[in-house]
Motif scaffolding. Structure first.
Motif, PDB file in Angstrom:
ATOM      1  N   MET A 275      -9.254  14.366 -21.470  1.00 39.45           N
ATOM      2  CA  MET A 275      -8.138  13.464 -21.196  1.00 39.45           C
ATOM      3  C   MET A 275      -8.387  12.774 -19.852  1.00 39.45           C
ATOM      4  N   ALA A 276      -8.122  11.478 -19.805  1.00 41.89           N
ATOM      5  CA  ALA A 276      -8.398  10.704 -18.592  1.00 41.89           C
ATOM      6  C   ALA A 276      -7.381  11.044 -17.503  1.00 41.89           C
ATOM      7  N   ASP A 277      -7.825  10.906 -16.236  1.00 43.74           N
ATOM      8  CA  ASP A 277      -6.914  11.122 -15.114  1.00 43.74           C
ATOM      9  C   ASP A 277      -5.820  10.061 -15.131  1.00 43.74           C
ATOM     10  N   ILE A 278      -4.625  10.460 -14.759  1.00 45.09           N
ATOM     11  CA  ILE A 278      -3.510   9.507 -14.839  1.00 45.09           C
ATOM     12  C   ILE A 278      -2.958   9.115 -13.462  1.00 45.09           C
ATOM     13  N   ILE A 279      -3.377   9.797 -12.400  1.00 51.92           N
ATOM     14  CA  ILE A 279      -2.898   9.449 -11.052  1.00 51.92           C
ATOM     15  C   ILE A 279      -3.860   8.460 -10.413  1.00 51.92           C
ATOM     16  N   GLN A 280      -3.310   7.371  -9.915  1.00 49.50           N
ATOM     17  CA  GLN A 280      -4.147   6.365  -9.265  1.00 49.50           C
ATOM     18  C   GLN A 280      -3.396   5.740  -8.094  1.00 49.50           C
ATOM     19  N   LEU A 281      -4.162   5.148  -7.187  1.00 46.18           N
ATOM     20  CA  LEU A 281      -3.571   4.526  -6.010  1.00 46.18           C
ATOM     21  C   LEU A 281      -2.889   3.218  -6.383  1.00 46.18           C
ATOM     22  N   LEU A 282      -1.769   2.955  -5.727  1.00 47.21           N
ATOM     23  CA  LEU A 282      -1.079   1.684  -5.954  1.00 47.21           C
ATOM     24  C   LEU A 282      -1.880   0.536  -5.351  1.00 47.21           C
ATOM     25  N   PRO A 283      -1.889  -0.605  -6.003  1.00 45.47           N
ATOM     26  CA  PRO A 283      -2.500  -1.789  -5.379  1.00 45.47           C
ATOM     27  C   PRO A 283      -1.765  -2.148  -4.089  1.00 45.47           C
ATOM     28  N   ASP A 284      -2.474  -2.773  -3.161  1.00 47.30           N
ATOM     29  CA  ASP A 284      -1.890  -3.077  -1.851  1.00 47.30           C
ATOM     30  C   ASP A 284      -0.631  -3.933  -1.957  1.00 47.30           C
ATOM     31  N   ASN A 285      -0.644  -4.923  -2.851  1.00 43.22           N
ATOM     32  CA  ASN A 285       0.517  -5.820  -2.906  1.00 43.22           C
ATOM     33  C   ASN A 285       1.776  -5.079  -3.374  1.00 43.22           C
ATOM     34  N   ILE A 286       1.612  -4.119  -4.302  1.00 41.81           N
ATOM     35  CA  ILE A 286       2.774  -3.338  -4.755  1.00 41.81           C
ATOM     36  C   ILE A 286       3.219  -2.371  -3.657  1.00 41.81           C
ATOM     37  N   ALA A 287       2.263  -1.726  -3.000  1.00 45.12           N
ATOM     38  CA  ALA A 287       2.601  -0.812  -1.906  1.00 45.12           C
ATOM     39  C   ALA A 287       3.345  -1.554  -0.804  1.00 45.12           C
ATOM     40  N   ASN A 288       2.921  -2.788  -0.509  1.00 50.90           N
ATOM     41  CA  ASN A 288       3.593  -3.581   0.520  1.00 50.90           C
ATOM     42  C   ASN A 288       5.029  -3.915   0.124  1.00 50.90           C
ATOM     43  N   GLN A 289       5.233  -4.215  -1.156  1.00 56.42           N
ATOM     44  CA  GLN A 289       6.589  -4.550  -1.601  1.00 56.42           C
ATOM     45  C   GLN A 289       7.505  -3.336  -1.567  1.00 56.42           C
ATOM     46  N   ILE A 290       6.960  -2.160  -1.854  1.00 54.47           N
ATOM     47  CA  ILE A 290       7.754  -0.932  -1.750  1.00 54.47           C
ATOM     48  C   ILE A 290       8.133  -0.686  -0.293  1.00 54.47           C
ATOM     49  N   ALA A 291       7.174  -0.862   0.620  1.00 52.28           N
ATOM     50  CA  ALA A 291       7.456  -0.697   2.052  1.00 52.28           C
ATOM     51  C   ALA A 291       8.481  -1.731   2.519  1.00 52.28           C
ATOM     52  N   ALA A 292       8.390  -2.943   1.965  1.00 52.96           N
ATOM     53  CA  ALA A 292       9.329  -4.001   2.345  1.00 52.96           C
ATOM     54  C   ALA A 292      10.751  -3.631   1.953  1.00 52.96           C
ATOM     55  N   GLY A 293      10.892  -2.874   0.870  1.00 57.01           N
ATOM     56  CA  GLY A 293      12.218  -2.433   0.463  1.00 57.01           C
ATOM     57  C   GLY A 293      12.879  -1.542   1.483  1.00 57.01           C
ATOM     58  N   GLU A 294      12.081  -0.806   2.264  1.00 55.86           N
ATOM     59  CA  GLU A 294      12.641   0.037   3.312  1.00 55.86           C
ATOM     60  C   GLU A 294      12.932  -0.753   4.582  1.00 55.86           C
ATOM     61  N   VAL A 295      12.033  -1.658   4.925  1.00 52.96           N
ATOM     62  CA  VAL A 295      12.129  -2.353   6.214  1.00 52.96           C
ATOM     63  C   VAL A 295      12.950  -3.634   6.103  1.00 52.96           C
ATOM     64  N   ILE A 296      12.716  -4.453   5.070  1.00 51.82           N
ATOM     65  CA  ILE A 296      13.381  -5.750   4.912  1.00 51.82           C
ATOM     66  C   ILE A 296      14.353  -5.661   3.744  1.00 51.82           C
ATOM     67  N   GLN A 297      15.595  -5.350   4.057  1.00 47.06           N
ATOM     68  CA  GLN A 297      16.599  -5.237   3.009  1.00 47.06           C
ATOM     69  C   GLN A 297      17.369  -6.538   2.801  1.00 47.06           C
ATOM     70  N   ARG A 298      17.429  -7.361   3.832  1.00 45.31           N
ATOM     71  CA  ARG A 298      18.152  -8.633   3.788  1.00 45.31           C
ATOM     72  C   ARG A 298      17.614  -9.499   4.922  1.00 45.31           C
ATOM     73  N   PRO A 299      17.981 -10.791   4.996  1.00 49.19           N
ATOM     74  CA  PRO A 299      17.472 -11.645   6.079  1.00 49.19           C
ATOM     75  C   PRO A 299      17.706 -11.066   7.472  1.00 49.19           C
ATOM     76  N   ALA A 300      18.824 -10.382   7.669  1.00 49.30           N
ATOM     77  CA  ALA A 300      19.115  -9.807   8.984  1.00 49.30           C
ATOM     78  C   ALA A 300      18.065  -8.782   9.398  1.00 49.30           C
ATOM     79  N   SER A 301      17.476  -8.062   8.424  1.00 53.75           N
ATOM     80  CA  SER A 301      16.426  -7.086   8.744  1.00 53.75           C
ATOM     81  C   SER A 301      15.225  -7.776   9.362  1.00 53.75           C
ATOM     82  N   ALA A 302      14.846  -8.923   8.779  1.00 56.33           N
ATOM     83  CA  ALA A 302      13.718  -9.680   9.331  1.00 56.33           C
ATOM     84  C   ALA A 302      14.055 -10.234  10.713  1.00 56.33           C
ATOM     85  N   VAL A 303      15.300 -10.673  10.899  1.00 64.00           N
ATOM     86  CA  VAL A 303      15.735 -11.173  12.211  1.00 64.00           C
ATOM     87  C   VAL A 303      15.549 -10.099  13.270  1.00 64.00           C
ATOM     88  N   LYS A 304      15.973  -8.891  12.972  1.00 67.47           N
ATOM     89  CA  LYS A 304      15.849  -7.785  13.918  1.00 67.47           C
ATOM     90  C   LYS A 304      14.389  -7.544  14.285  1.00 67.47           C
TER      91      LYS A 304
END
Length: 646
Positions: free
Chosen positions: A1-30
């Motif tokens: 059976m093939a391995d099923i765990i793999q690393l996320l692509p950078d663009n998806i990982a960045n968008q997940i991180a953005a969900g924590e840091v940039i929640q709305r325009p005010a987050s970017a302002v800060k």
């Protein structure tokens, strides 16, 4: 059976991180403002379009970046602040994680222009969805300009979760104010839609507080200044008369970083104990400086929640510093007068008061009247005093007539007192009889088959007001205790809810419209509420920067109280701001109902009590307020008989 765990692509990982840091325009302002501060800027300009959804741009005159640094700044965890693990525990800068620009570039179109003073040309980089679209040399001023355009253009679901422009702008103003208060030595400006909202010249902390929160605080701030070996506390608290019903103007900064701390807020509240009402919140802008090793700021993505190594010590220092400030400085209202130069030219000031003049003054009738009979404690003696035999009441004597007179007086007094009591008792008994008769014959409070709630009140029902707060109303099965304020809240709530759904409340136009000047954050809030307020009978129009004209109000708002009514609505509305389950309109309706309801200790006539009670039981849900508090309590005969064991 093939391995099923793999690393996320950078663009998806960045968008997940953005969900924590940039929640709305005010987050970017800060994040962008803090980066500009870290760059050593003395002037920082924030430009907003479409409440940050279309554009958030920060321009600073800081040290700028080289071409390599400009490119590296958009990589994840790329930072100039951390070199080894020890640096993580000695952080004094605002940004340090290296996630901000990478997260912004993952969910927006970013244009960066930067130039160092020693470089001949600057660097321009355009990034979209974490991908560099263009990088080239460009002519630029010293410093950095970074523009974030079309936030969440590639994540439509996230964009749909953004609030209205007015609501998002309010969050941007909040973040801007926090950074501006942290660094009063830096010039800040905020421009939204081509209109300048803030223009904050560099100056002292007190000047910055007055610039941001309003000129009316200028003479109402108390200085807090305590230095210890462990930490330093400085800043300002408002005098007790500045306390509000909402906790809006409260700011804590640790090492110049804005934080939220219910624990430290409690320390300030306890210092104000017994100086302000229990449901009020004092103004404070307090800074705590301490060794970075004593605090962990890396416990939350927004860095607004921190941990102290010893919270109890910090709590005690904050409480003591505020208490000391309030005790040391006069917190009573004062009037400040400017000395009129003309007063110095008067004879009474210029010419000496010689002995001849003193004697002439003493012999004048005006002096004698003022110094003797004119005195408040002076009592003119008279021979017709009625107290010359007062000792007879305390010394035994043989004068039988005197004794007889005293006994006769006492008997007459006791008879009169008994007579009064008897009369009162008779009146009280007749009142009870009336209540009993009314309770037996009244059909006004017939019970519903489903809810067991009274519907109407007999026009002849005898209603009483108790302690200016409750209405006592007889029913066929006992009596009711109605809370007049809560009952009125329910009536107004349903009336306003109907108005918000299309049945507009008629407005009464003012003969002389009132101009209302607000702070920037309150102005943004009122702009957001204007359409709903118009439906509820308040005609409000913008009138320049942070100013509005009140053209009309509902008929029940008396002339002269228009300004106070709007300010009270804003304060009460902010009370609901943290409660996410309510819509904006729901918060506004509840705020208005609370504000306009009859307050305790308001005396009502019989007709007013009857009208209030009748309107209550015409409501769709008369038994509770919108907040769930009971509007009345019913006491039934069976329960009353049990109380008296009958």
């Amino acid at each position: 059976m093939a391995d099923i765990i793999q690393l996320l692509p950078d663009n998806i990982a960045n968008q997940i991180a953005a969900g924590e840091v940039i929640q709305r325009p005010a987050s970017a302002v800060k994040e962008l403002l803090e980066n500009a501060v870290d760059a050593g800027a003395t002037e920082i300009k924030l430009i907003i379009q479409d409440a940050g959804k279309s554009l958030v741009q920060v321009i600073d005159n800081g040290k700028g970046m080289s071409e390599t640094d400009a490119r590296m700044s958009f990589e994840r965890h790329a930072t100039s602040k951390i070199r080894n693990i020890d640096d993580l525990f000695h952080i004094r800068t605002m940004g340090f994680r290296g996630e901000a620009l990478a997260s912004i570039a993952a969910v927006a179109q970013v244009e960066l222009k930067t130039k160092r003073a020693e470089d001949e040309t600057g660097t321009c980089i355009e990034i979209e969805n974490s991908t560099v679209k263009k990088q080239e040399p460009v002519a630029a001023a010293n410093g950095t300009s970074i523009a974030m355009k079309n936030l969440f253009f590639n994540v439509p679901a996230r964009r749909n979760f953004l609030k209205s422009n007015a609501a998002e702008m309010r969050h941007i103003v909040d973040e801007f104010i926090r950074v501006a208060l942290s660094f009063p030595g830096i010039f800040f400006s905020l421009t939204s839609g081509g209109q300048q909202v803030f223009h904050l010249e560099k100056g002292s902390l007190k000047q910055r507080i007055v610039q941001v929160l309003g000129q009316h605080y200028n003479a109402r701030l108390v200085t807090v200044q305590e230095k210890t070996d462990y930490l330093n506390i400085y800043g300002f608290v408002g005098k007790p008369d500045t306390a509000k019903k909402t906790r809006g103007d409260q700011y804590f900064f640790v090492n110049n970083r804005f934080i939220r701390s219910a624990y430290l807020n409690h320390a300030v509240m306890s210092a104000f104990k017994e100086m302000i009402p229990a449901d009020s919140f004092p103004l404070y802008v307090l800074f705590i400086d301490l060794d970075p090793t004593q605090v962990d700021i890396n416990v939350h993505p927004t860095k607004q929640e921190i941990k102290f190594e010893d919270e109890k010590i910090v709590y005690a220092f904050v409480q003591a510093a505020v208490k000391h400030a309030l005790a040391q400085f006069s917190i009573t209202p004062t009037l400040e007068f400017d000395l009129d130069p003309d007063i110095q030219k008067l004879d009474a000031v210029n010419k000496p008061f010689t002995e001849d003049k003193q004697e002439a003054a003493r012999s004048s009738d005006l002096y004698k009247n003022f110094s003797q009979k004119g005195q408040a404690h002076f009592i003119q003696p008279t021979d017709k005093t009625e107290l010359k035999h007062w000792k007879d009441f305390f010394e035994p004597g043989n004068d039988q007539s005197a004794v007889g007179n005293r006994q006769s007086a006492m008997e007459n007094s006791s008879q009169g007192f008994a007579g009064n009591n008897g009369q009162r008792e008779e009146k009280f008994e007749s009142l009870i009889d009336q209540l009993k008769k009314k309770a037996d014959v009244s059909e006004g409070f017939s019970a519903l088959a489903t809810r067991h709630l009274p519907l109407t009140i007999d026009d002849n029902a005898l209603l009483f007001q108790l302690h200016g707060t409750w209405i006592v109303a007889p029913t066929s099965k006992g009596f009711m205790l109605i809370h007049q304020q809560l009952a009125h809240e329910r009536i107004l709530y349903e009336r306003f809810a109907a108005a918000a759904n299309g049945k507009n409340i008629a407005a009464q136009r003012s003969l002389f419209p009132v101009t209302l000047q607000l702070s920037a954050s309150d102005a943004v809030l009122l702009q957001e509420l204007t359409a709903d307020l118009n439906q509820l009978g308040y005609l409000i129009e913008p009138f320049g920067a942070n100013a509005f004209v009140i053209q009309g109000t509902p008929a029940d708002v008396s002339a002269g109280n228009e300004k106070l009514a709007i300010e009270s609505i804003l304060e009460q509305f902010k009370h609901f701001s943290s409660d996410l389950k309510f819509s904006r309109r729901e918060k506004l309706i509840r705020s208005l109902a609370w504000q306009q309801a009859i307050k305790p200790n308001t005396l009502l006539t019989l007709d007013e009590m009857r009208g209030l009670t009748t309107d209550l039981f015409k409501c769709a849900q008369p038994n509770v307020t919108a907040g769930g508090n009971p509007t009345y309590i019913e006491f039934k005969k069976d329960y009353l008989e049990q109380l008296f064991k009958r």
